[in-house]
Design a protein around this motif. Sequence first.
Motif, PDB file in Angstrom:
ATOM      1  N   VAL A 162      19.004 -37.063 -13.999  1.00 56.63           N
ATOM      2  CA  VAL A 162      19.357 -35.891 -14.496  1.00 56.63           C
ATOM      3  C   VAL A 162      20.479 -35.972 -15.684  1.00 56.63           C
ATOM      4  O   VAL A 162      20.848 -35.216 -16.358  1.00 56.63           O
ATOM      5  CB  VAL A 162      19.900 -34.833 -13.403  1.00 56.63           C
ATOM      6  CG1 VAL A 162      19.310 -33.398 -13.769  1.00 56.63           C
ATOM      7  CG2 VAL A 162      20.122 -35.433 -12.240  1.00 56.63           C
ATOM      8  N   ALA A 222      17.919 -34.096 -18.668  1.00 55.59           N
ATOM      9  CA  ALA A 222      18.626 -32.668 -18.606  1.00 55.59           C
ATOM     10  C   ALA A 222      18.170 -31.443 -19.274  1.00 55.59           C
ATOM     11  O   ALA A 222      17.738 -30.384 -19.035  1.00 55.59           O
ATOM     12  CB  ALA A 222      20.022 -32.878 -18.766  1.00 55.59           C
ATOM     13  N   ALA A 223      17.761 -31.881 -20.494  1.00 55.40           N
ATOM     14  CA  ALA A 223      17.147 -30.665 -21.532  1.00 55.40           C
ATOM     15  C   ALA A 223      15.972 -30.345 -20.813  1.00 55.40           C
ATOM     16  O   ALA A 223      15.609 -29.171 -20.895  1.00 55.40           O
ATOM     17  CB  ALA A 223      16.960 -31.275 -22.804  1.00 55.40           C
ATOM     18  N   ALA A 225      14.758 -30.513 -17.845  1.00 55.68           N
ATOM     19  CA  ALA A 225      14.754 -29.814 -16.594  1.00 55.68           C
ATOM     20  C   ALA A 225      15.237 -28.451 -16.832  1.00 55.68           C
ATOM     21  O   ALA A 225      15.014 -27.365 -16.223  1.00 55.68           O
ATOM     22  CB  ALA A 225      15.745 -30.727 -15.939  1.00 55.68           C
ATOM     23  N   ALA A 226      16.512 -28.177 -17.656  1.00 56.10           N
ATOM     24  CA  ALA A 226      16.803 -27.104 -18.018  1.00 56.10           C
ATOM     25  C   ALA A 226      15.648 -26.205 -18.725  1.00 56.10           C
ATOM     26  O   ALA A 226      15.744 -25.120 -18.313  1.00 56.10           O
ATOM     27  CB  ALA A 226      17.908 -27.064 -19.210  1.00 56.10           C
ATOM     28  N   MET A 228      13.694 -24.954 -15.818  1.00 55.62           N
ATOM     29  CA  MET A 228      14.433 -24.073 -14.897  1.00 55.62           C
ATOM     30  C   MET A 228      14.434 -22.580 -15.443  1.00 55.62           C
ATOM     31  O   MET A 228      14.465 -21.697 -14.548  1.00 55.62           O
ATOM     32  CB  MET A 228      15.628 -24.727 -14.325  1.00 55.62           C
ATOM     33  CG  MET A 228      15.675 -26.006 -13.553  1.00 55.62           C
ATOM     34  SD  MET A 228      17.358 -26.791 -13.247  1.00 55.62           S
ATOM     35  CE  MET A 228      17.650 -25.465 -12.079  1.00 55.62           C
TER      36      MET A 228
END
Lengths: 355, 355
Positions: free
Chosen positions: B87, B93-94, B96-97, B100
């Motif tokens: 992450v 991270a991008a 996953a964001a 989400m």
Amino acid sequence: MSTPTPEAPATRPAGPVTLQQVAERAGVSSATASRALHGSNGTRIVGEELRRRVLDAARELRYVSNAPAQALARSTTAVVGVVVHDVADPYFAAIAAGAMGVAREHGLLVMLAATFRDPELELDYIARLRAQRARAIVLAGSGFADREFTRRLAVEVDAYRADGGHVVSVGAHGIAADTVRPGNRAGAALAVRHLYELGHRRFGIVSGPRALTTVRDRLDGARRQLRSLGVALPPGQIVDGGFTREDARVAVRELLARAPEVTAIVVLNDVMAAGVLAGLRDDLGLRVPERISVVGFDDLPFAVDLHPALSTVRLPLAEIGAGAMRMILAGPAVEPRSLDLDAELVVRSSSAGVA
Amino acid sequence: MSTPTPEAPATRPAGPVTLQQVAERAGVSSATASRALHGSNGTRIVGEELRRRVLDAARELRYVSNAPAQALARSTTAVVGVVVHDVADPYFAAIAAGAMGVAREHGLLVMLAATFRDPELELDYIARLRAQRARAIVLAGSGFADREFTRRLAVEVDAYRADGGHVVSVGAHGIAADTVRPGNRAGAALAVRHLYELGHRRFGIVSGPRALTTVRDRLDGARRQLRSLGVALPPGQIVDGGFTREDARVAVRELLARAPEVTAIVVLNDVMAAGVLAGLRDDLGLRVPERISVVGFDDLPFAVDLHPALSTVRLPLAEIGAGAMRMILAGPAVEPRSLDLDAELVVRSSSAGVA
DNA sequence: CTGTTAGCGCGTTCAT
DNA sequence: ATGAACGCGCTAACAG
């Protein structure tokens, strides 16, 4: 005698395999199967022979236990919730990564929730995590300095606790809880002192939304230090950078328009610092650090690659996340505990003596 | 008539409140309470009066349903798993964001798992997510080009599917599944062509671990394009940057030592590109883009702030994550579906015509 | 050491 | 429209 032909592939029944099916295949009761697979404390030992049969059956059937059913029976789970503002923000990504590393080491699964700075969503996620019977919740997002919200947060958190949940907060959230405290105040003071020692006397601050406690703490730390140094900081020299690169880029123009005499800028996080550097360089044509010095906050990975390399205040982000997770593992205490993680100044090329 | 004194705070019993307790307080059966709170399809309508009493009781008791119990009864959950390498890496991270965000819109909770590039851990997480009865799993980490591993992955994934799980992969993972396909090959070709058109003929590539399918695809795309352009790429001009800034910084020195005539470097991701730029500038003293051009990959947020601003191939990261999550919501299909998300060239200052 | 018997909290027939 | 009763899969006594 070894088994030349592996046991019949055991045509798996449709849908998830149950403990019961494993037990049947092994010719034992489901209780024994359960014990063989999870060997709970008291009643653990299962005969060598049966144990092996159960394990074999489980493997052949590719059995995995039904976690929800286990949770219901044991009334406890292996999941912890981590609430952040936004995973795409490297600050939170680093904290989350630190927390997840420790979680993994201890076999915990993490449910990650992003609130995108919406307080309502934060409340909502806490309730949902409570419904999930998450063993603990890490409130990693910044707190909100809003009385009414804090009250509602406390209600939600209390309800969670009443259910046996454990909450750990990163930074102050206005609630009594185990807390990991990043050195926001001291860190900001460090930045100010550094610039002061370089000879700067005219400061500007690019802040973030004042509603966030993280912002307030950093801002407060900078102000206090300035005051104790006898340096004035007119309100007009504090501008809001919105916590984003773009807003900060605009904000720094505003700052320089209002106070062209400023020679040192403390930016309350590195993301905004990137914008400030861009604004100073590309919009205003002011050289850093010759004409103006800039110090950021957080020391995100990209700070060293900014132009010029950013002097900043480092926070042990991964350690913050890891520390929060460790507090969870330590179990709840009678008295709220707290873990202080200090900030550290990292001097690079964006700060220098005043001309 | 309004209620001046709010209902007695209803001294909550210790531990989590159950539906049964809500029902009792409302003077109805637990079945009615369940219907009033969740109004399931068939048997939904509950008398206005009773419905209100149940809702009030639930609120007063701060009741939240026991998700594990619900999962057991309904044999379905509202959680989806997302598996990434790390992450803290802005690329993941991008993604996953993005995932989400969509999950939230649909009331799904996400369990995030980081494998830190350990294939074993990936397998393990899939099993655990299966145990959790996660409704779906997004395999967002890069696939591994390892025959034996791929076989084991398929076994694990099949078991999950047999249990009714839905898997969506980002990029090829060697298994038949709904897939979001980032334009890795085409993107790399774009980078090469861009440099070629600027007049470059001597290329170098800073690659990552060849075991990752993402790396292979990008590398392959670059090579093919080079070949079709009639440009030679000696093996020695491809160095492994380890997917980290530091390793890449070292790797570029190695590259230039081996092939000092190189005037254009394609770096297989932006994190490494940051290291390459640092190495070129600070270690080698070679000016970019005057002496040598550099093009990265991903267009991470910090790319624009590198020095010089990095020309790179943009991938719609958040969209990749969001797309994967939407495929989940669309439910499983008979035929594996796929969603192509194209790469786009972003020209900034690190690439220019050959001297 | 192993099997039997109860629940855990909820959704869902099936009656009424 | 509402309640009674059963089962989801598993763990935890309780016997033996």
